[in-house]
Design a protein around this motif. Structure first.
Motif, PDB file in Angstrom:
ATOM      1  N   UNK A   1       4.160   6.596  12.445  1.00 28.41           N
ATOM      2  CA  UNK A   1       3.658   6.481  13.813  1.00 28.41           C
ATOM      3  C   UNK A   1       2.143   6.367  13.826  1.00 28.41           C
ATOM      4  N   UNK A   2       1.487   7.131  12.963  1.00 27.29           N
ATOM      5  CA  UNK A   2       0.028   7.025  12.844  1.00 27.29           C
ATOM      6  C   UNK A   2      -0.357   5.600  12.437  1.00 27.29           C
ATOM      7  N   UNK A   3       0.361   5.069  11.447  1.00 23.98           N
ATOM      8  CA  UNK A   3       0.082   3.713  10.966  1.00 23.98           C
ATOM      9  C   UNK A   3       0.281   2.684  12.072  1.00 23.98           C
TER      10      UNK A   3
ATOM     11  N   UNK B   1       2.543  -4.835   3.432  1.00 19.08           N
ATOM     12  CA  UNK B   1       3.559  -3.792   3.454  1.00 19.08           C
ATOM     13  C   UNK B   1       2.923  -2.428   3.198  1.00 19.08           C
ATOM     14  N   UNK B   2       3.155  -1.497   4.095  1.00 15.44           N
ATOM     15  CA  UNK B   2       2.636  -0.133   3.969  1.00 15.44           C
ATOM     16  C   UNK B   2       3.814   0.820   3.831  1.00 15.44           C
ATOM     17  N   UNK B   3       3.857   1.546   2.721  1.00 12.79           N
ATOM     18  CA  UNK B   3       4.927   2.516   2.476  1.00 12.79           C
ATOM     19  C   UNK B   3       4.388   3.921   2.726  1.00 12.79           C
ATOM     20  N   UNK B   4       5.073   4.682   3.578  1.00 13.00           N
ATOM     21  CA  UNK B   4       4.686   6.053   3.913  1.00 13.00           C
ATOM     22  C   UNK B   4       5.916   6.946   3.750  1.00 13.00           C
ATOM     23  N   UNK B   5       5.719   8.269   3.629  1.00 13.50           N
ATOM     24  CA  UNK B   5       6.867   9.143   3.353  1.00 13.50           C
ATOM     25  C   UNK B   5       7.557   9.748   4.567  1.00 13.50           C
ATOM     26  N   UNK B   6       7.068   9.490   5.766  1.00 17.87           N
ATOM     27  CA  UNK B   6       7.685  10.135   6.926  1.00 17.87           C
ATOM     28  C   UNK B   6       7.482   9.308   8.184  1.00 17.87           C
ATOM     29  N   UNK B   7       8.334   9.555   9.179  1.00 19.21           N
ATOM     30  CA  UNK B   7       8.213   8.870  10.456  1.00 19.21           C
ATOM     31  C   UNK B   7       6.925   9.267  11.175  1.00 19.21           C
TER      32      UNK B   7
ATOM     33  N   UNK C   1       0.865  -1.180   0.000  1.00 22.27           N
ATOM     34  CA  UNK C   1       0.000   0.000   0.000  1.00 22.27           C
ATOM     35  C   UNK C   1       0.896   1.222   0.000  1.00 22.27           C
ATOM     36  N   UNK C   2       0.664   2.164  -0.917  1.00 20.08           N
ATOM     37  CA  UNK C   2       1.420   3.413  -0.957  1.00 20.08           C
ATOM     38  C   UNK C   2       0.500   4.539  -0.493  1.00 20.08           C
ATOM     39  N   UNK C   3       0.786   5.107   0.666  1.00 23.42           N
ATOM     40  CA  UNK C   3      -0.062   6.155   1.239  1.00 23.42           C
ATOM     41  C   UNK C   3       0.825   7.326   1.645  1.00 23.42           C
ATOM     42  N   UNK C   4       0.561   8.493   1.077  1.00 28.35           N
ATOM     43  CA  UNK C   4       1.476   9.623   1.238  1.00 28.35           C
ATOM     44  C   UNK C   4       1.042  10.648   2.283  1.00 28.35           C
ATOM     45  N   UNK C   5      -0.096  10.464   2.931  1.00 35.50           N
ATOM     46  CA  UNK C   5      -0.514  11.442   3.941  1.00 35.50           C
ATOM     47  C   UNK C   5      -1.193  10.746   5.104  1.00 35.50           C
ATOM     48  N   UNK C   6      -1.087  11.377   6.260  1.00 30.45           N
ATOM     49  CA  UNK C   6      -1.775  10.851   7.426  1.00 30.45           C
ATOM     50  C   UNK C   6      -3.280  10.865   7.234  1.00 30.45           C
TER      51      UNK C   6
END
Length: 273
Positions: free
Chosen positions: A234-236, A224-230, A194-199
């Motif tokens: 943390x939200x994930x 697998x979840x790909x996010x752009x920031x720590x 999963x590609x998710x770029x925002x909280x």
């Protein structure tokens, strides 16, 4: 004929708003994967009859009084530029035009703004750490953005003595999908990442699946979840996701590259150039 590549046999969920997911889908397919498009954010431009338009108009009429104008996203750049051009056919001079992240800045530059961003980062924290954002006492600063979102930029600059205004140029909405659509794309298609770029996109996904027999979507928490920031990671983690990877940035290449081992990416990339 299917494209041969390091993502062959994998299905990747792409969640950028609307047409903005096209380039990411094309990149995945060029790597041999299957892109599953499910935008998790719907953007609606602020119009003349919108509730927030009056405050935006006031800021735009006073645009030449601002020392800095900060655009928080490519969408803010595109829609903000349209609004600025409505009121200022000839843009005022002497303003420091700033984008948060390279994508936002590139969008501004393509629209004719002499804009800059921090070269080694893409978020508010990085911009706030730059020398240019330290001595802002008594400066008027305009932040063009969507409704809601974090107040870190405004609060920090205000604490440093600036007078900060928000100009809201679009609304963020949670899209609506039927249970059948969600099941088809999130369960039947069995995405491998999963590609998710925002909280907000992440919490919208949670809202969507919670409203439709969330038990059948439990496998997502082990995908697998790909996010752009720590921060988003943390939200994930708080939502229960078990396999989280932080990409080097929110752009398409960084997000997709995070799925692949370095060897696979380099091997494929070398063949393309």
């Amino acid at each position: 004929m299917a494209v041969q590549g390091p993502l062959q046999g994998q299905s990747i969920l792409v969640t950028r708003p609307g047409d903005q997911n096209v380039a990411q889908c094309q990149l995945i397919e060029s790597l041999g994967g299957t892109a599953i498009s499910l935008p998790l954010l719907y953007l609606e431009a602020v119009t003349d009859d919108s509730e927030l338009y009056s405050a935006l108009k006031h800021c735009l009429l006073d645009l030449d009084l601002y020392a800095k104008v900060i655009f928080v996203s490519p969408n803010a750049a595109r829609l903000g530029a349209e609004k600025i051009d409505d009121y200022w056919p000839q843009r005022p001079v002497g303003i420091d035009w700033i984008g948060i992240g390279q994508q936002t800045t590139q969008q501004l530059q393509a629209l004719g703004f002499d804009a800059w961003c921090c070269a080694d980062g893409y978020d508010s924290e990085t911009l706030l750490a730059t020398p240019q954002m330290q001595q802002v006492e008594d400066q008027r600063i305009l932040i063009l953005r969507g409704d809601g979102g974090r107040d870190l930029m405004r609060d920090t600059l205000t604490a440093r003595g600036a007078k900060v205004d928000y100009g809201t140029v679009y609304y963020r909405r949670c899209p609506s999908y039927s249970e059948q659509t969600l099941k088809q794309k999130l369960v039947d298609a069995a995405p491998s990442a999963l590609l998710i770029t925002s909280g907000e996109g992440l919490t919208n996904l949670q809202t969507l699946i919670s409203g439709h027999l969330a038990g059948r979507f439990q496998t997502l928490y082990h995908t697998l979840l790909v996010v752009p920031s720590k921060r988003i990671a943390q939200i994930a983690e708080n939502l229960g996701y078990q396999q989280i990877k932080v990409a080097s940035g929110p752009d398409d290449y960084s997000m997709v590259r995070a799925i692949l081992p370095e060897m696979d990416w380099n091997s494929w990339h070398d063949k393309q150039i």
